[in-house]
Design a protein around this motif. Structure first.
Motif, short mmCIF file in Angstrom:
data_model
loop_
_atom_site.label_atom_id
_atom_site.label_comp_id
_atom_site.label_asym_id
_atom_site.label_seq_id
_atom_site.Cartn_x
_atom_site.Cartn_y
_atom_site.Cartn_z
N TRP A 90 8.12 -6.82 -16.65
CA TRP A 90 8.21 -6.55 -15.22
C TRP A 90 6.81 -6.49 -14.58
N LYS A 91 6.76 -6.83 -13.29
CA LYS A 91 5.50 -6.79 -12.55
C LYS A 91 5.79 -6.44 -11.09
N TYR A 92 4.84 -5.73 -10.50
CA TYR A 92 4.88 -5.47 -9.06
C TYR A 92 3.68 -6.18 -8.47
N LEU A 93 3.93 -7.18 -7.60
CA LEU A 93 2.89 -8.14 -7.21
C LEU A 93 2.66 -8.19 -5.70
N PHE A 94 1.45 -8.64 -5.37
CA PHE A 94 1.12 -9.02 -4.00
C PHE A 94 0.34 -10.32 -4.06
N HIS A 95 0.92 -11.37 -3.49
CA HIS A 95 0.31 -12.71 -3.53
C HIS A 95 0.01 -13.14 -4.96
N GLY A 96 0.94 -12.85 -5.87
CA GLY A 96 0.81 -13.31 -7.24
C GLY A 96 -0.05 -12.45 -8.14
N LYS A 97 -0.64 -11.38 -7.62
CA LYS A 97 -1.51 -10.52 -8.42
C LYS A 97 -0.88 -9.14 -8.58
N SER A 98 -1.01 -8.57 -9.78
CA SER A 98 -0.45 -7.24 -10.04
C SER A 98 -1.16 -6.18 -9.21
N LEU A 99 -0.37 -5.30 -8.63
CA LEU A 99 -0.93 -4.19 -7.86
C LEU A 99 -1.28 -3.04 -8.80
N ARG A 100 -2.18 -2.17 -8.34
CA ARG A 100 -2.56 -0.98 -9.10
C ARG A 100 -1.88 0.25 -8.51
N ASP A 101 -1.57 1.19 -9.38
CA ASP A 101 -1.05 2.47 -8.90
C ASP A 101 -2.15 3.16 -8.10
N PRO A 102 -1.85 3.63 -6.89
CA PRO A 102 -2.90 4.22 -6.05
C PRO A 102 -3.55 5.47 -6.63
N GLN A 105 -4.72 4.04 -10.85
CA GLN A 105 -5.39 2.74 -10.90
C GLN A 105 -4.92 1.85 -12.07
N ARG A 106 -3.81 2.20 -12.68
CA ARG A 106 -3.22 1.35 -13.71
C ARG A 106 -2.47 0.19 -13.05
N PHE A 107 -2.56 -1.01 -13.63
CA PHE A 107 -1.80 -2.13 -13.12
C PHE A 107 -0.31 -1.84 -13.26
N ALA A 147 1.13 7.19 -16.66
CA ALA A 147 0.45 5.97 -16.22
C ALA A 147 0.65 5.71 -14.73
N TYR A 148 1.77 6.17 -14.18
CA TYR A 148 2.09 5.85 -12.79
C TYR A 148 2.52 7.09 -12.02
N ALA A 149 2.01 7.18 -10.79
CA ALA A 149 2.37 8.30 -9.92
C ALA A 149 3.47 7.90 -8.94
N THR A 150 3.66 6.61 -8.71
CA THR A 150 4.69 6.14 -7.78
C THR A 150 5.48 5.00 -8.42
N PHE A 151 6.70 4.86 -7.96
CA PHE A 151 7.62 3.80 -8.37
C PHE A 151 7.96 3.83 -9.86
N PHE A 152 6.99 3.59 -10.71
CA PHE A 152 7.26 3.39 -12.13
C PHE A 152 7.09 4.65 -12.97
N ASP A 153 7.09 5.80 -12.28
CA ASP A 153 7.21 7.07 -12.98
C ASP A 153 8.69 7.36 -13.26
N GLN A 154 9.55 6.43 -12.88
CA GLN A 154 10.98 6.54 -13.14
C GLN A 154 11.52 5.19 -13.59
N ASN A 155 12.69 5.21 -14.22
CA ASN A 155 13.31 3.97 -14.68
C ASN A 155 13.79 3.15 -13.49
N GLN A 156 13.88 1.83 -13.68
CA GLN A 156 14.34 0.93 -12.63
C GLN A 156 15.65 0.27 -13.06
N SER A 157 16.43 -0.12 -12.09
CA SER A 157 17.68 -0.83 -12.40
C SER A 157 17.99 -1.84 -11.31
N PHE A 158 18.74 -2.86 -11.69
CA PHE A 158 19.15 -3.86 -10.71
C PHE A 158 20.53 -4.40 -11.03
#
Length: 194
Positions: A90-102, A105-107, A147-158
């Protein structure tokens, strides 16, 4: 083997808020053990976009192994329950580049174990070809609060909704399990008059 196309939609959690459904593509291999059980291996790619977050994108590439169990018949089609396990890149991207956790700072990317449950509807259109439709709920174990303070500090589902076509190499072995009749050979040589 076969291919399916459909749509993917993140559900639950902060990341899924205001997500826009996008295409879901999947290649599939099936092996029929019996009329009730089918083994399945899938390789898929899907993504969601977030216009409210500056056109960021969440992508998932995955490979899973699972099984289908016949539940019953629906207007000439076979309804099956589905379940499987696998790994999700999985990846969270902006214009094809991985974003960092604010905060850390982990990708925001990784590989996580996961699995799915769902329903599969199959209808045979020829001795070798079937059309399928399915609904699957995938759960990705992405939670990492260190590693993550937002979004990926929890499991994701789709959720994935897909339809496709599958081809079977053999109408006897690929679609229907049949016990092969034993074939006995009788040797005639050596008999009187032969």
């Amino acid at each position: 083997y076969g291919a399916t196309v459909g749509i993917m939609r993140l559900v639950g959690g902060e990341l899924a808020s205001k997500a826009s459904p996008r295409p879901l593509l999947q290649a599939s291999m099936r092996y029929r053990f019996s009329e009730k059980w089918v083994g399945v291996g899938d390789f898929g790619l899907g993504w969601n976009a977030f216009e409210a977050r500056g056109d960021t994108v969440f992508t998932a590439i995955y490979g899973t192994l699972g099984a289908l169990r016949t539940i019953g018949r629906v207007k000439g089609a076979t309804l099956r329950g589905a379940g499987g396990l696998g790994f999700y890149s999985w990846k969270y991207l902006f214009h094809g580049k991985s974003l960092r956790d604010p905060a850390t700072q982990r990708f925001q990317r990784g590989i996580a174990p996961g699995g799915y449950l769902g329903l599969d509807l199959e209808r045979r259109v020829s001795p070798h070809i079937v059309v399928t439709g399915n609904l699957q709920h995938h759960l990705l174990f992405t939670a990492d609060s260190d590693a993550y303070a937002t979004f990926f500090d929890q499991n994701q589902s789709f959720l994935g909704f897909r339809a496709g076509v599958h081809y079977h190499f053999s109408p006897e072995e690929g679609i229907k399990w049949e016990r092969k009749k034993s074939q006995k050979r009788v040797l005639e040589s050596g008999k009187a008059g032969k």
